[in-house]
Design a protein around this motif. Structure first.
Motif, PDB file in Angstrom:
ATOM      1  N   UNK A 116       5.441 -24.401   0.250  1.00 51.40           N
ATOM      2  CA  UNK A 116       6.395 -23.320   0.006  1.00 51.40           C
ATOM      3  C   UNK A 116       5.744 -21.956   0.217  1.00 51.40           C
ATOM      4  N   UNK A 117       4.504 -21.799  -0.225  1.00 52.29           N
ATOM      5  CA  UNK A 117       3.845 -20.507  -0.077  1.00 52.29           C
ATOM      6  C   UNK A 117       3.585 -20.182   1.391  1.00 52.29           C
ATOM      7  N   UNK A 118       3.350 -21.187   2.218  1.00 49.70           N
ATOM      8  CA  UNK A 118       3.220 -20.933   3.661  1.00 49.70           C
ATOM      9  C   UNK A 118       4.543 -20.428   4.219  1.00 49.70           C
ATOM     10  N   UNK A 119       5.650 -21.021   3.762  1.00 47.88           N
ATOM     11  CA  UNK A 119       6.972 -20.596   4.214  1.00 47.88           C
ATOM     12  C   UNK A 119       7.311 -19.194   3.704  1.00 47.88           C
ATOM     13  N   UNK A 120       6.744 -18.807   2.579  1.00 45.65           N
ATOM     14  CA  UNK A 120       7.055 -17.517   1.958  1.00 45.65           C
ATOM     15  C   UNK A 120       6.050 -16.418   2.307  1.00 45.65           C
ATOM     16  N   UNK A 121       5.259 -16.636   3.327  1.00 44.70           N
ATOM     17  CA  UNK A 121       4.210 -15.681   3.668  1.00 44.70           C
ATOM     18  C   UNK A 121       4.769 -14.267   3.864  1.00 44.70           C
ATOM     19  N   UNK A 122       5.882 -14.127   4.576  1.00 44.93           N
ATOM     20  CA  UNK A 122       6.480 -12.801   4.778  1.00 44.93           C
ATOM     21  C   UNK A 122       6.918 -12.175   3.465  1.00 44.93           C
ATOM     22  N   UNK A 123       7.481 -12.978   2.577  1.00 42.64           N
ATOM     23  CA  UNK A 123       7.905 -12.464   1.267  1.00 42.64           C
ATOM     24  C   UNK A 123       6.690 -11.990   0.467  1.00 42.64           C
ATOM     25  N   UNK A 124       5.590 -12.709   0.573  1.00 41.83           N
ATOM     26  CA  UNK A 124       4.369 -12.297  -0.127  1.00 41.83           C
ATOM     27  C   UNK A 124       3.832 -10.994   0.455  1.00 41.83           C
ATOM     28  N   UNK A 125       3.938 -10.817   1.779  1.00 44.94           N
ATOM     29  CA  UNK A 125       3.517  -9.551   2.401  1.00 44.94           C
ATOM     30  C   UNK A 125       4.359  -8.386   1.880  1.00 44.94           C
ATOM     31  N   UNK A 126       5.679  -8.599   1.782  1.00 43.98           N
ATOM     32  CA  UNK A 126       6.560  -7.533   1.276  1.00 43.98           C
ATOM     33  C   UNK A 126       6.218  -7.185  -0.172  1.00 43.98           C
ATOM     34  N   UNK A 127       5.902  -8.185  -0.983  1.00 45.33           N
ATOM     35  CA  UNK A 127       5.533  -7.947  -2.381  1.00 45.33           C
ATOM     36  C   UNK A 127       4.217  -7.168  -2.453  1.00 45.33           C
ATOM     37  N   UNK A 128       3.257  -7.536  -1.617  1.00 43.51           N
ATOM     38  CA  UNK A 128       1.987  -6.802  -1.574  1.00 43.51           C
ATOM     39  C   UNK A 128       2.232  -5.352  -1.181  1.00 43.51           C
ATOM     40  N   UNK A 129       3.092  -5.151  -0.190  1.00 47.08           N
ATOM     41  CA  UNK A 129       3.408  -3.805   0.277  1.00 47.08           C
ATOM     42  C   UNK A 129       4.021  -2.970  -0.848  1.00 47.08           C
ATOM     43  N   UNK A 130       5.006  -3.550  -1.574  1.00 48.70           N
ATOM     44  CA  UNK A 130       5.628  -2.838  -2.698  1.00 48.70           C
ATOM     45  C   UNK A 130       4.590  -2.474  -3.762  1.00 48.70           C
ATOM     46  N   UNK A 131       3.746  -3.438  -4.115  1.00 43.97           N
ATOM     47  CA  UNK A 131       2.756  -3.232  -5.174  1.00 43.97           C
ATOM     48  C   UNK A 131       1.759  -2.141  -4.787  1.00 43.97           C
ATOM     49  N   UNK A 132       1.253  -2.188  -3.570  1.00 49.88           N
ATOM     50  CA  UNK A 132       0.247  -1.218  -3.141  1.00 49.88           C
ATOM     51  C   UNK A 132       0.839   0.188  -2.983  1.00 49.88           C
ATOM     52  N   UNK A 133       2.058   0.265  -2.464  1.00 50.76           N
ATOM     53  CA  UNK A 133       2.688   1.585  -2.331  1.00 50.76           C
ATOM     54  C   UNK A 133       2.993   2.188  -3.698  1.00 50.76           C
ATOM     55  N   UNK A 134       3.331   1.350  -4.661  1.00 53.10           N
ATOM     56  CA  UNK A 134       3.570   1.822  -6.028  1.00 53.10           C
ATOM     57  C   UNK A 134       2.269   2.370  -6.627  1.00 53.10           C
ATOM     58  N   UNK A 135       1.166   1.650  -6.429  1.00 50.83           N
ATOM     59  CA  UNK A 135      -0.133   2.124  -6.928  1.00 50.83           C
ATOM     60  C   UNK A 135      -0.529   3.437  -6.272  1.00 50.83           C
ATOM     61  N   UNK A 136      -0.240   3.552  -4.974  1.00 49.02           N
ATOM     62  CA  UNK A 136      -0.560   4.780  -4.256  1.00 49.02           C
ATOM     63  C   UNK A 136       0.297   5.935  -4.759  1.00 49.02           C
ATOM     64  N   UNK A 137       1.582   5.687  -4.993  1.00 51.72           N
ATOM     65  CA  UNK A 137       2.496   6.732  -5.488  1.00 51.72           C
ATOM     66  C   UNK A 137       2.108   7.182  -6.892  1.00 51.72           C
ATOM     67  N   UNK A 138       1.589   6.262  -7.692  1.00 54.55           N
ATOM     68  CA  UNK A 138       1.162   6.603  -9.051  1.00 54.55           C
ATOM     69  C   UNK A 138      -0.215   7.258  -9.077  1.00 54.55           C
ATOM     70  N   UNK A 139      -0.861   7.359  -7.927  1.00 53.43           N
ATOM     71  CA  UNK A 139      -2.180   7.979  -7.849  1.00 53.43           C
ATOM     72  C   UNK A 139      -3.315   7.072  -8.309  1.00 53.43           C
ATOM     73  N   UNK A 140      -3.056   5.798  -8.446  1.00 48.91           N
ATOM     74  CA  UNK A 140      -4.087   4.866  -8.904  1.00 48.91           C
ATOM     75  C   UNK A 140      -5.018   4.433  -7.781  1.00 48.91           C
TER      76      UNK A 140
END
Length: 183
Positions: free
Chosen positions: A142-166
């Motif tokens: 399932x995680x292989x099938x969800x690779x794109x979804x995991x990329x989107x989640x990583x993108x959201x998380x990292x952009x949030x950290x960047x916006x918060x100045x962390x």
């Protein structure tokens, strides 16, 4: 000769133990499945973590259910409990009807965690206790099938950290490239 026999016996016992840990539960043979009905393709639980995976990206299919029946192995509640294991907070639900009339209600997470309950033909709960399972091959699949979804989640998380100045500006994009290269 005794040492050789002891070594062979030890090897066979170890091999049997290894294969049985990955074996499916014999009470639910895939050959006797009459029907699989997906009752909830995707839902959120209290444990949802959108920084890891958005439940809208996870959809349970009949193929997932059949695969789980072939590969799930029983675990204790302590091994299954969300407090003790990784969970995405996403779960799909299905009803599996067997040829003998028994119905198995299943909740399957993309991490391979599975909860079950047995029902009779009138959809009443049976005396069987709920079951808790893990399915490592299901998680990997399932995680292989969800690779794109995991990329989107990583993108959201990292952009949030960047916006918060962390993390420094531009660091989110660099880390995202590193994560994608690592998968």
């Amino acid at each position: 000769m005794n040492k050789f026999n002891a070594l062979v016996a030890t090897t066979l016992i170890a091999a049997a133990g290894t294969s049985s840990t990955q074996a499916a539960d014999r009470r639910y043979p895939i050959a006797y499945v009459q029907k699989v009905e997906i009752t909830e393709p995707s839902r959120r639980t209290a444990w949802e973590d959108k920084d890891f995976l958005d439940c809208d990206d996870v959809v349970l299919t009949e193929e997932d259910v059949r695969y789980a029946l072939q590969h799930m192995r029983r675990v204790s509640w302590n091994a299954y409990a969300p407090e003790n294991t990784d969970t995405t907070g996403c779960k799909g639900s299905a009803l599996v009807t067997f040829k003998n009339g028994r119905i198995l209600a299943m909740g399957i997470e993309p991490t391979g965690r599975i909860s079950t309950g047995e029902l009779d033909s009138k959809m009443n709960s049976t005396a069987s206790p709920p079951g808790f399972y893990e399915c490592d091959p299901c998680r990997e699949r399932k995680m292989k099938l969800l690779k794109d979804a995991l990329y989107r989640a990583d993108d959201r998380r990292l952009k949030k950290l960047e916006a918060e100045g962390k993390i420094p500006p531009g660091e989110a994009e660099r880390r995202l490239k590193t994560l994608r290269a690592g998968r």
